[in-house]
Design an enzyme around this catalytic site. Structure first.
Site, short mmCIF file in Angstrom:
data_model
loop_
_atom_site.label_atom_id
_atom_site.label_comp_id
_atom_site.label_asym_id
_atom_site.label_seq_id
_atom_site.Cartn_x
_atom_site.Cartn_y
_atom_site.Cartn_z
N ILE A 138 0.86 -1.17 0.00
CA ILE A 138 0.00 0.00 0.00
C ILE A 138 0.90 1.23 0.00
O ILE A 138 2.07 1.15 0.34
CB ILE A 138 -0.98 0.03 1.20
N ASP A 139 0.33 2.35 -0.41
CA ASP A 139 1.12 3.58 -0.56
C ASP A 139 1.69 4.04 0.78
O ASP A 139 1.14 3.75 1.85
CB ASP A 139 0.26 4.70 -1.15
N LYS A 140 2.75 4.81 0.68
CA LYS A 140 3.43 5.34 1.86
C LYS A 140 2.46 6.02 2.82
O LYS A 140 2.50 5.79 4.04
CB LYS A 140 4.50 6.33 1.42
N ARG A 159 -7.49 5.93 -5.13
CA ARG A 159 -7.27 7.35 -5.32
C ARG A 159 -7.63 7.78 -6.74
O ARG A 159 -8.25 8.83 -6.96
CB ARG A 159 -5.80 7.68 -5.00
#
Length: 356
Positions: free
Chosen positions: A165-167, A268
């Site tokens: 998953i994204d930062k 997103r």
């Protein structure tokens, strides 16, 4: 490349598509459909250009071993691709380019046994080393946690993270402690049998109570640091997101998102595609006031909200999978982190006071 840019390259591992029968050996699996307008070039050059992390030499070795196929038939590396070809390739997994050093970083471990670890990642932690960021990541933390396990080599890609998953997204991730577990879990992600639910706050009020967003995701041709839903159906990677409205809060909406696929920045990008950018998502414009009034008091309120939750309001809340060894169905939930919980409370208070 700076750390802020890292997550654009941190593709989900289930973007790597397994092919054929379930393997008895451990391989990297790739599948690609050649664009209809593609010029005729050698397949080894085409794939090396397509996948920057695969050398042409590795592709040639795979072809020599009969592991490179076009339309289900083995081909040599000199084969000339043509539009519509379905290419598949299997290769021995390489070791990482840089040694992963164990670092004593705290982990929020939700579950652990001899095969898997489920971790609740905080926002702000990079998942995997790369692009000049080779320390302080969750992989470094896992390496420290398992430093006394002689069977776990953090530099061996046949173990470790199964997805990413994204930062600046918080929430649940599963880590495989054995090659067998990683192969099995990777297959589950590919076959879309895992259960993943996210909680997001988005700009605007979504009229429908629920819906499904479909659209191939790829690099935004106008901004290479963004992903986008591409209008050409032959480009990008197929992606599906289901959403369900949980709460409408004046000028934002709390939604539950269920992933069928796991593409880079999928939620997103899909939510922006339908006109509802994630709250405070700086990369996609959510760190601006997109809905509401022109009153200075409202502007101050939103700026306070940005400070309360200084990242995209997205949390990987639920993760479910079949245990790779016991075959038992397992489900895990990570409660909303404090920043998102406080943000929701602030909007609830705003709406309550406005209605008085």
């Amino acid at each position: 490349m700076d750390e802020e840019s890292l997550d654009i390259l941190d593709d989900s591992l289930d973007d790597i598509e397994p092919v054929g029968e379930k393997p008895t050996e451990l391989y990297e699996h790739f599948r690609v459909v050649v664009d209809k307008g593609q010029a005729s070039i050698r397949v080894d050059k085409y794939l090396a250009d397509k996948f920057a992390n695969i050398s042409r030499n590795r592709i040639q070795l795979a072809a020599d071993a009969g592991m490179l196929r076009a339309n289900e038939k083995p081909v040599k590396s000199s084969y000339k691709v043509k539009g519509g070809d379905i290419l598949t390739i299997m290769m021995d997994r390489p070791r990482y380019d840089h040694d992963i050093k164990p670092e004593n970083i705290a982990l929020d471990i939700v579950y652990e046994d001899t095969d898997v670890i489920v971790v609740n990642k905080p926002a702000g932690m990079v998942v995997h080393p790369g692009c000049g960021n080779y320390s302080g990541t969750m992989v470094n933390a896992i390496a420290w946690h398992l430093k006394d396990n002689p069977k776990y080599d953090p530099n061996d890609p046949s173990v470790g993270l199964v997805h990413r998953i994204d930062k600046d997204t918080s929430g649940l991730l599963v880590v495989a402690k054995t090659p067998e577990a990683k192969t099995d879990l990777g297959w589950q992600f590919f076959n879309k049998t895992t259960k993943r639910k996210y909680i997001a706050l988005v700009w605007g009020i979504i009229d429908e109570d629920e819906g499904t967003i479909e659209g191939n995701i790829g690099r935004n041709p106008k901004d290479r640091m963004q992903m986008a839903v591409l209008s050409d159906p032959t480009q990008g990677k197929y992606a599906v997101t289901h959403f369900h409205v949980l709460e409408r809060l004046g000028y934002i909406t709390k939604v539950e998102c269920v992933l069928e696929t796991g593409r880079t920045h999928q939620i997103r990008v899909h939510m922006k595609h339908i006109g509802h950018v994630l709250f405070n998502d700086a990369r996609y414009g959510g760190d601006q006031i997109l809905k509401g009034t022109n009153f200075s008091k409202y502007k101050q309120f939103v700026e306070n909200c940005f400070r309360i939750c200084p990242r995209q309001a997205l949390h990987a809340m639920t993760l479910g999978f079949t245990h790779p060894r016991t075959k038992k169905e397992m489900f895990f939930t990570a409660p909303l982190p404090e920043d998102i919980s406080n943000l929701i409370d602030k909007w609830r208070n705003y709406i309550s006071n406005r209605e008085k």
